[in-house]
Design an enzyme around this catalytic site. Structure first.
Site, mmCIF file in Angstrom:
data_model
loop_
_atom_site.group_PDB
_atom_site.id
_atom_site.type_symbol
_atom_site.label_atom_id
_atom_site.label_comp_id
_atom_site.label_asym_id
_atom_site.label_seq_id
_atom_site.Cartn_x
_atom_site.Cartn_y
_atom_site.Cartn_z
ATOM 1 N N LYS A 176 -15.212 23.600 15.817
ATOM 2 C CA LYS A 176 -16.408 23.686 14.991
ATOM 3 C C LYS A 176 -16.070 23.237 13.580
ATOM 4 O O LYS A 176 -14.985 23.481 13.069
ATOM 5 C CB LYS A 176 -16.932 25.130 14.945
ATOM 6 C CG LYS A 176 -17.314 25.688 16.303
ATOM 7 C CD LYS A 176 -17.731 27.139 16.191
ATOM 8 C CE LYS A 176 -18.082 27.722 17.550
ATOM 9 N NZ LYS A 176 -18.461 29.146 17.459
ATOM 10 N N ASP B 107 -9.488 25.112 19.200
ATOM 11 C CA ASP B 107 -10.270 25.007 17.971
ATOM 12 C C ASP B 107 -9.760 23.854 17.113
ATOM 13 O O ASP B 107 -8.632 23.389 17.273
ATOM 14 C CB ASP B 107 -10.176 26.299 17.156
ATOM 15 C CG ASP B 107 -11.324 27.256 17.458
ATOM 16 O OD1 ASP B 107 -12.223 26.876 18.231
ATOM 17 O OD2 ASP B 107 -11.313 28.379 16.935
#
Length: 411
Positions: free
Chosen positions: A221, A199
């Site tokens: 993200k 991530d």
């Protein structure tokens, strides 16, 4: 015996007869170690202390309740002496030498044909350390190496796997981004990984320490921009595990706190993939702490609500004595502040915004519900940020001056 004279090797003693001469504490420890290796252990001693006696009573070792005889070596693959009587240990060692049987002489390490190392086991890694015949030194070194393995400071990744070996997925919460805030278990799994699915907000610095052969798949993200859709992330985890890899899904914070870890775990398990979930230090609590703000505090707040900044706030308990922690809330800050002020908190309720918690560029903005949106806009506040609303903000050492300025601007 010099260290240069030693050839380190691991013995496979499963199902093979071994002999322990002596029945004191040292003999008991050695007998247990040999049993762990699967050996068929016989103990010879006229008397036995509690450790050996307990093993004999349990049927784990055969105890010959007498002194040593030369015939005790017949058919034996390995011998450990530990009588505490140098003459007896030397006799056993000499008989073993004559029959070409490896023997550890506990009474005389210099003359011993073999040494027993200090041993530790971490997962499927077994380490054995000899230290020039100094067992205490070896034990200290063994413990230090074991701790480094436990903490993931040493590479644990397998380079040789059995054909058809099944892979696995570990959902690891990496905390708010500081590499020192990942758990020991998470760090160890990262050191074992073949593939890391990373991530944007995880402890990125740890990726530089990975084995060069470890593949890192970026799926980070950002608000309003999902580089890799969640369904595709799920499929990546399954695909890599089905290929026999140890996969670590490295997330920021905690996998189960707004991290969609539950969805990933369910998807993997539905495909028959073994999943481990390693909790992380959630940013909802840790990032406020980085600014000196507790989410609960005696006399100020007994409870807190953590909520996504994109969610409706009308049902959050009223009153500034109930802390509200907003994640991903910068984009909707103005609307959130209006709702919270109107829902019993009032315009003077303190607010703290912590950007890039624990990072080198951490920044804290403190104000009130009445003016925080304008402050944030003027300062260019951006995600990643955690917003704390409630009286607990006053505990921060940065709060007094900031709230005084905010009060002046309101008036």
């Amino acid at each position: 015996m010099a260290v240069q004279d030693i050839y380190p090797i691991s013995l496979r003693l499963l199902g093979r007869p071994v002999l322990v001469v002596g029945a004191g504490p040292v003999a008991a420890r050695r007998a247990k170690g040999l049993l762990d290796a699967g050996a068929l252990v016989t103990v010879v001693a006229p008397e036995a202390e509690g450790g050996v006696r307990a093993l004999a009573d349990a049927g784990l070792v055969r105890w010959r309740e007498r002194g040593y005889l030369a015939g005790d070596l017949d058919g034996v693959w390995f011998v450990q002496t530990a009588t505490g009587v140098a003459e007896v240990d030397s006799l056993v060692a000499a008989d073993a030498e004559a029959q070409r049987i490896w023997c550890v002489n506990a009474s005389d390490h210099e003359a011993s044909a073999a040494w027993t190392p200090a041993v530790a086991e971490v997962d499927d890694v077994k380490i054995a350390i000899s230290a020039g015949g100094d067992p205490r030194r070896a034990a200290v070194l063994r413990s230090a190496v074991a701790v480094a393995l436990e903490c993931g400071d040493l590479p644990l990744r397998r380079h040789r796997t059995s054909p058809g070996a099944s892979g696995s997925v570990a959902l690891v919460g990496g905390g708010p981004g500081d590499p020192g805030l990942i758990t020991v278990r998470g760090r160890r799994l990262l050191a074992q990984a073949d593939v890391v699915v990373a991530d944007r907000l995880g402890p990125r610095d740890l990726l530089a320490d990975l084995d060069p052969e470890v593949r890192v798949i970026e799926v980070g993200k950002a608000p309003g921009h999902h580089l890799v859709p969640q369904q595709q992330i799920n499929e990546i985890l399954v695909r890599e595990a089905q290929a026999g890899h140890r996969v670590v899904r490295l997330k920021g914070g905690d996998p189960y706190v707004l991290g969609r870890g539950g969805e990933e775990a369910l998807f993997c398990r539905a495909q028959g993939i073994d999943v481990e979930v390693v909790s992380g230090v959630t940013s909802a609590v840790s990032v406020p702490a980085a600014a000196g703000i507790p989410v609960t505090h005696r006399g100020l707040a007994k409870a807190f609500t953590m909520i996504s900044g994109h969610e409706e706030l009308s049902n959050v308990p009223a009153g500034s004595d109930h802390t509200v922690v907003l994640l991903m809330g910068v984009g909707t800050l103005r609307r959130s502040a209006e709702l919270l002020a109107a829902n019993g908190r009032g315009p003077d309720c303190p607010v703290g915004i912590i950007e890039n918690g624990y990072g080198a560029d951490q920044r804290v903005t403190i104000g009130t519900l009445a003016g925080i949106a304008d402050q944030a806009e003027a300062a260019g506040v951006a995600n990643p940020a955690v917003i704390v609303v409630g009286d607990v903000v006053r505990v921060s050492p940065l709060a007094a001056v900031a709230l005084a300025k905010a009060k002046i601007s309101i008036d």
